[in-house]
Design an enzyme around this catalytic site. Structure first.
Site, PDB file in Angstrom:
ATOM      1  N   GLU A  81      -2.099   4.655  -0.701  1.00  0.00           N
ATOM      2  CA  GLU A  81      -3.544   4.446  -0.786  1.00  0.00           C
ATOM      3  C   GLU A  81      -4.334   5.303   0.193  1.00  0.00           C
ATOM      4  OE1 GLU A  81      -4.139   0.295  -0.205  1.00  0.00           O
ATOM      5  OE2 GLU A  81      -3.868  -0.166  -2.327  1.00  0.00           O
ATOM      6  N   ASP A 113       1.583  -9.452  -1.719  1.00  0.00           N
ATOM      7  CA  ASP A 113       2.754  -8.592  -1.526  1.00  0.00           C
ATOM      8  C   ASP A 113       3.440  -8.963  -0.216  1.00  0.00           C
ATOM      9  OD1 ASP A 113       4.645  -6.616  -1.749  1.00  0.00           O
ATOM     10  OD2 ASP A 113       3.320  -5.008  -1.070  1.00  0.00           O
TER      11      ASP A 113
END
Length: 704
Positions: free
Chosen positions: A25, A147
């Site tokens: 990211e 996550d």
């Protein structure tokens, strides 16, 4: 690259060649102006990223902090946007964590023995406890990690935990209900009900996190063994770990399944009995009923109990085990592993014996000579410890090591409870305000010298306490803040003594309407408290230049505030100009006229401001809100005044219109059909003024 911090306004320069870490990211860079912070810059920032970060910034969790400079959750503390042209959020600022390693370094026997050999079983319990405490703080605030995995949890030598990659958490916008989902996850930490699912299409819940949390705690206390790993007893191809999780095949549980525990794993009975029960509850009962999984707060309590039950081995002080066992399991395990002690003694570590290969039969290890160390000690490169041997600090954690029980993390007040609390405080605040107004009116209209003296004494005492607070709490170089403390203290002292004087002297002199005035103030204040508790300020609305409905919302908020101030100043200014340019009115008549015109003008200005501000905001002309991290003080007062005027305008307008419609005598002299309109204007004026004053005080105190 030059960026600007969204809320502090500070310009920072990012050297793109000095990236600390990089991921899919974005990249993480150091901030030259402050070495305790880092910046995460996205590769391809989107508007949704900026909106999600704004929600996160405005609603930080109450993260447990164990020592100064340590952050248990690497939360965004400011946003970063581009400079020049259209402002676009491209990243955020977060605390920098130092001297940490991924959690798997500590629960994997090989890496722990090589890098952190003195990190014993007590430290592993403390790590698990601190991890559960951090997860509990997130769940209390309504966040879901999503996550959960071993790479996003960092641990220090003293068992302190830091959760990182927080911008991937699942975040729910409390104002719009929109959910920013977590699109990724590792199968080995994913609960059975989500195995094989597309995470991007799923709203996760805390129960899903609790499965991954239990897996990590199991690995911490069972030498890195995954709870669903085992020896397959069937004749066909062994199922994958994901399939075992989906089927609920927990090898050390109570059900009959085609698996037996791994031969190299520690025995399940080594765990504290309560922990054994909780793992069975999570992995067996929770398989079909996710709500049965123990929550993070329950894990904190259970691990604390297990930690208190640890005893020390008489042969090796690094061996810690539960007092429900009759012998040290780590001594037995060292023999099973042919001398590779899971928790080597300090003497073995100091001589590097913990790094020797496993013993071979009929081969006697060579005795090493004892090496005398200087008095100050030395740092052994082989240990990976940042401090001299023999002085390994006691683990620090959010809850003390002592046996005295500290309260578990408190769940924030619910909506109904908060409504009652704010209504009660609003009643007290309203009573004081109306009593103070009565006292000041007595001074103006009736020449109440005693009340004036009380106000003077309150001002002096307020100045004194403000000065003392500034001297003992503020650094010597913050002169302006110290003067500000004196002024705030003077204002509070004058206000409180005016309220006390207005109530006491009014009762002593049998002034008519004193009790009714205070009671009316309590009612108005209680209504204000309920409204304040029910409608939170728009902290999660994207800041900067926004368009459409969010822009109209911000424009209406700003319009009510600006319109109120403009109406009050214009109306009051007109009355004052007439007073001193024409025939002088008596002081009490002038005060009543001034107050009446100011209220009506404030109502007209606030309503007109809401309409015009909303229209301008839709077109993108709404300015930024003075949002700050957990706003209080000056920024909190500014935000409270703006938001309070908006709440007061609407509440006052509605109440004024309803009362005028139900009781036409209230709006005597006004045509019946225009009564509700007049009532709405007067109510909006009173509400807006009340909202500005009360919002300023409540915002400054951080009462959001």
């Amino acid at each position: 690259m030059q960026l600007q911090r969204q809320f502090s306004g500070q310009l920072i320069a990012i050297d793109t060649k000095t990236a600390i870490a990089s991921g899919g990211e974005g990249r993480i860079y150091p901030i030259a102006q402050d070495s305790s912070l880092v910046a995460k810059i996205y590769h391809r920032p989107t508007d949704e990223d900026g909106d999600k970060l704004t929600v996160m910034f405005s609603m930080p969790p109450d993260a447990p902090i164990a020592e100064p400079g340590h952050a248990s959750i690497a939360w965004p503390i400011d946003l970063l946007h581009t400079v020049g042209g259209r402002e676009k959020i491209v990243g955020f600022v977060m605390p920098r964590v130092n001297k940490v390693r991924p959690i798997h370094t500590f629960y994997t026997p090989k890496t722990r023995r090589e890098q952190k050999p003195l990190f014993n079983y007590l430290y592993l319990h403390r790590t698990a406890r601190n991890l559960a405490s951090a997860v509990n703080a997130l769940h209390i605030r309504g966040y879901v990690i999503g996550d959960v995995n071993e790479s996003n949890i960092l641990v220090t030598d003293t068992a302190l935990v830091t959760l990182v990659d927080t911008d991937s958490f699942q975040v729910r916008d409390p104002y719009t209900g929109y959910v920013y989902r977590c699109p990724v996850g590792k199968p080995e930490f994913t609960p059975p009900e989500l195995q094989g699912q597309t995470f991007r299409d799923i709203d996760r819940s805390p129960e899903h996190d609790l499965f991954g949390l239990a897996v990590l705690i199991f690995q911490l206390l069972m030498e890195g063994t995954h709870p669903f790993s085992g020896v397959y007893l069937g004749s066909d191809e062994p199922p994958s770990l994901e399939a075992r999780i989906r089927s609920g095949h927990f090898p050390t549980g109570t059900k009959r399944i085609p698996y037996r525990p791994m031969p190299a794993a520690p025995p399940f009975e080594m765990l504290h009995p309560r922990l054994q029960q909780m793992f069975v509850r999570c992995f067996e009962e929770g398989h079909g009923n996710p709500a049965a999984r123990p929550d993070a707060k329950t894990w904190v309590s259970a691990i604390r109990e297990a930690e208190d039950a640890l005893v020390t081995c008489s042969k090796n002080t690094q061996h810690k085990y539960g007092n429900h066992l009759n012998r040290c399991p780590w001594c037995d395990r060292a023999k099973l592993l042919k001398g590779r002690d899971p928790f080597p003694s300090r003497q073995a570590v100091s001589h590097g014996l913990h790094l020797q290969p496993a013993k071979i039969k009929r081969q006697k290890p060579q005795q090493r000579p004892v090496v005398r160390e200087p008095a100050g000690g030395r740092i052994q490169p082989a240990t990976g410890l940042p401090r001299p041997l023999g002085q390994y600090a006691v683990p620090l954690l959010p809850m003390p090591m002592s046996r005295s029980r500290t309260p578990a993390p408190q769940v924030p007040a619910g909506k109904l409870e908060r409504l009652f609390q704010d209504a009660a405080w609003g009643g007290v605040w309203g009573s004081l305000c109306l009593a103070a107004i009565g006292g000041i009116y007595s001074v103006i209209a009736e020449g109440g010298g005693a009340i004036l003296g009380a106000i003077f004494v309150g001002t002096i005492w307020g100045c004194f306490f403000g000065m003392m607070w500034g001297i003992f709490t503020l650094p010597p170089n913050q002169i302006w803040r110290k003067w500000g403390a004196v002024l705030v203290g003077a204002a509070w002292g004058a206000f409180l003594l005016a309220a006390i004087g207005g109530a006491v002297f009014g009762a002593m002199n049998s002034t008519p309407g004193v009790g009714e005035r205070i009671l009316a103030g309590a009612v108005v204040g209680a209504v204000w408290g309920c409204v304040w508790a029910s409608f939170r300020p728009p902290l999660a609305v994207p800041v900067g230049r926004v368009w459409g409905r969010p822009g109209g919302y911000l424009g209406a908020v700003w319009g009510s505030f600006v319109g109120t101030l403009a109406g009050v100043f214009l109306g009051a200014g007109l009355v004052v100009w007439q007073q001193y340019s024409g025939e002088m009115r008596p002081l009490d008549e002038f005060a009543r006229l001034l107050l009446g015109v100011a209220i009506v003008a404030a109502g007209v200005g606030a309503i007109g401001g809401v309409v015009s501000g909303g229209l301008l905001g839709v077109c993108g002309f709404s300015p930024k809100l003075p949002i700050s991290f957990q706003p209080s003080g000056v920024r909190g007062a500014a935000l409270g005044a703006i938001w309070g005027s908006f709440l007061g305008t609407f509440t006052g307008a509605v109440w004024g219109a309803v009362v005028s419609a139900m009781f036409p005598a209230v709006s005597a002299g006004v045509p019946v059909e225009l009564g509700p309109v007049a009532g709405a204007i007067v109510g909006a004026g009173l509400g807006a003024i009340w909202g500005v004053v009360s919002g300023t005080v409540w915002g400054a105190l951080g009462k959001w």
